[in-house]
Write an enzyme that holds these catalytic residues in place. Structure first.
Site, PDB file in Angstrom:
ATOM      1  N   CYS A 105       0.001   4.287  -1.235  1.00  0.00           N
ATOM      2  CA  CYS A 105      -1.416   3.980  -1.058  1.00  0.00           C
ATOM      3  C   CYS A 105      -1.733   2.527  -1.384  1.00  0.00           C
ATOM      4  O   CYS A 105      -1.880   2.155  -2.556  1.00  0.00           O
ATOM      5  CB  CYS A 105      -2.249   4.913  -1.934  1.00  0.00           C
ATOM      6  SG  CYS A 105      -4.016   4.606  -1.794  1.00  0.00           S
TER       7      CYS A 105
ATOM      8  N   CYS B 108      -5.061   1.984  -3.140  1.00  0.00           N
ATOM      9  CA  CYS B 108      -5.084   2.357  -4.558  1.00  0.00           C
ATOM     10  C   CYS B 108      -4.363   1.307  -5.403  1.00  0.00           C
ATOM     11  O   CYS B 108      -4.821   0.949  -6.488  1.00  0.00           O
ATOM     12  CB  CYS B 108      -4.374   3.688  -4.787  1.00  0.00           C
ATOM     13  SG  CYS B 108      -4.766   4.974  -3.603  1.00  0.00           S
ATOM     14  N   ASP B 109      -3.210   0.836  -4.941  1.00  0.00           N
ATOM     15  CA  ASP B 109      -2.320   0.060  -5.805  1.00  0.00           C
ATOM     16  C   ASP B 109      -2.119  -1.394  -5.392  1.00  0.00           C
ATOM     17  O   ASP B 109      -1.515  -2.164  -6.134  1.00  0.00           O
ATOM     18  CB  ASP B 109      -0.944   0.748  -5.862  1.00  0.00           C
ATOM     19  CG  ASP B 109      -1.051   2.165  -6.405  1.00  0.00           C
ATOM     20  OD1 ASP B 109      -1.855   2.368  -7.334  1.00  0.00           O
ATOM     21  OD2 ASP B 109      -0.362   3.061  -5.895  1.00  0.00           O
TER      22      ASP B 109
END
Ligand code: NAP
Length: 306
Positions: free
Chosen positions: A131, A134-135
Site C-alpha cells: 500500500c 499507507c506507507d
C-alpha cells in the site's frame, strides 16, 4: 433473524447497503478487516462517473457509507469466520457467535497478493508493503521499488515519486499490462526507472531485519543483479476473500465465487458482488453495479419467500 446481511464495506457492499436500506430492509453490514475496502488504499480515482475532476478514494467511500447510513443501514466492525446455509436462510459466525439472515450478500472483495518468497511475511511493515498510500510517506528521499506491470503498479509508482528519490518499477516482462494512459505516465516520469524482464529472487535485509535491497534474476538471460532500495511495494494483483465459503459455495480454480445468473450463487438467498466474484473487470464502478444488482436480487428473493 436479519433480512439482509452484507459482508464487506467496499464499493460493492456499500452500494448493496444503499439499495437494500432504501428499500426499507435495514441491512446489517459486517465491515471486514479493512473497512471501506481497496479504495481506501488508493489515491485519486479518475474514472468514477460523476467526478470529472477525480475524487480521492477514501472520500468516495466515506460518501457511499454516509448515503447508506442515511437510509438506515447498520454497520458492525467485524469479520466473518464461518458460514452455513440452512435452506431458506444462512448463518455466519462473527466473534464466536452465529448470526442468522434470510438473504446474504457476499461482497468481501480481494486482498493483495505477495510474491511467496521465504521470510516474506516477517518483512511486511519492515520495508515490504502493498500500500503506497499507507506507507509511501515513510520513504522520503530514498530509492524504493514497485513490483508489477498493471495499473496498480503504475499508480503506486507515480504516487511514490512524491516522496522517493527514485522508483524502480520491476516487471517480469518487457511490456506493461497497464492501460496506455497509466503506462505512459509512469514510463515518462523522470524518477521512475523500469527494470524489465526481472523477478525478485530474495529480499536483502540489514542488521535490523529491514529491507535494504532486492536480488533480481533476469527472466531472459538468467543474469543476477542486486538493487539497493529501502522499501518494496508489491502490486501484483489480489486473491478473493472467500475463505469461510470454500466448500459451500462454488468457486473457480482461483477461489473467486461463481455467479450463476446476475449475482446469484449456487445457494438460494446467497448473492455475490464485486471483486470476491469478479476477476475480469475489477473496477470501482463495476463493483458498485454488482452491489446494486445483488441488493435488487436479494429483495426480489425475499419477496418471493413471502
Ligand atoms: P493486474 O492488472 O492483474 O496486474 C498484475 C501485474 O502483476 C501484472 O503486470 C502481472 O504480470 C504482475 N504479476 C502477477 N503475478 C506476479 C508474480 N508472481 N510475480 C511478478 N509479477 C507478477 O492487477 P492490478 O494492477 O492490481 O489491476 C487490477 C484491476 O484493477 C485491473 O482491471 C486494473 O485495470 C484495475 N485498476 C485500475 C486503476 C485505474 O484505472 N486507475 C488503478 C488500479 C487498478 P503480467 O503482466 O506478466 O501478467
Amino acid at each position: 433473524m436479519e433480512n439482509i446481511v452484507i459482508i464487506g464495506s467496499g464499493c460493492a457492499g456499500l452500494t448493496a447497503a444503499i439499495y437494500a436500506a432504501r428499500a426499507g430492509l435495514s441491512p446489517l453490514v459486517f465491515e471486514g478487516r479493512q473497512p471501506g475496502g481497496q479504495l481506501t488504499t488508493t489515491t485519486e480515482v479518475e474514472n468514477f462517473p460523476g467526478f470529472p475532476e477525480g475524487i480521492n478514494g477514501p472520500e468516495l467511500i466515506m460518501r457511499m457509507r454516509k448515503q447508506a447510513e442515511k437510509f438506515g443501514a447498520r454497520f458492525e466492525y467485524a469479520t466473518i469466520e464461518g458460514f452455513e446455509h440452512r435452506g431458506v436462510s444462512s448463518r455466519v459466525l462473527v466473534d464466536g457467535a452465529w448470526r442468522e439472515t434470510r438473504a446474504l450478500i457476499i461482497a468481501g472483495g480481494a486482498s493483495p497478493r505477495y510474491l511467496g518468497l521465504p521470510g516474506e511475511k516477517a518483512l511486511i511493515g519492515r520495508g515490504l508493503t502493498s500500500c503506497a498510500t499507507c506507507d509511501g510517506a515513510f520513504y522520503r528521499d530514498v530509492p524504493v521499488g514497485v513490483v508489477g506491470g498493471g495499473d496498480s503498479a503504475c499508480e503506486e509508482a507515480i504516487f511514490l515519486t512524491r516522496f522517493a528519490s527514485k522508483v524502480f518499477l520491476i516487471h517480469r516482462r518487457d511490456a506493461l499490462r497497464a492501460s496506455r494512459i497509466m503506462a505512459e505516465r509512469a514510463l515518462g516520469h523522470p524518477k521512475i526507472e523500469p527494470v524489465w524482464d526481472s523477478v525478485i529472487t530474495s529480499y536483502l535485509t540489514n542488521e535490523n531485519g529491514e529491507v535494504r535491497g532486492v536480488a533480481l534474476r533476469n527472466t531472459k538471460t538468467d543474469a543476477a543483479r542486486e538493487v539497493a532500495l529501502q522499501c518494496v511495494f508489491v502490486a501484483i494483483g489480489h486473491d478473493p476473500n472467500t475463505g469461510p465459503f470454500r466448500g459451500a459455495l462454488e468457486t473457480n480454480p482461483d477461489g473467486y465465487l461463481i455467479q450463476k445468473s446476475g449475482t446469484t450463487t449456487n445457494l438460494a438467498g446467497v448473492f455475490a458482488a464485486g471483486d470476491v466474484a469478479d476477476h475480469v473487470y475489477r473496477q470501482a464502478v463495476t463493483a458498485a453495479g454488482q452491489g446494486c444488482a445483488a441488493a435488487i436480487e436479494a429483495e426480489r428473493w425475499l419477496t418471493a419467500q413471502g
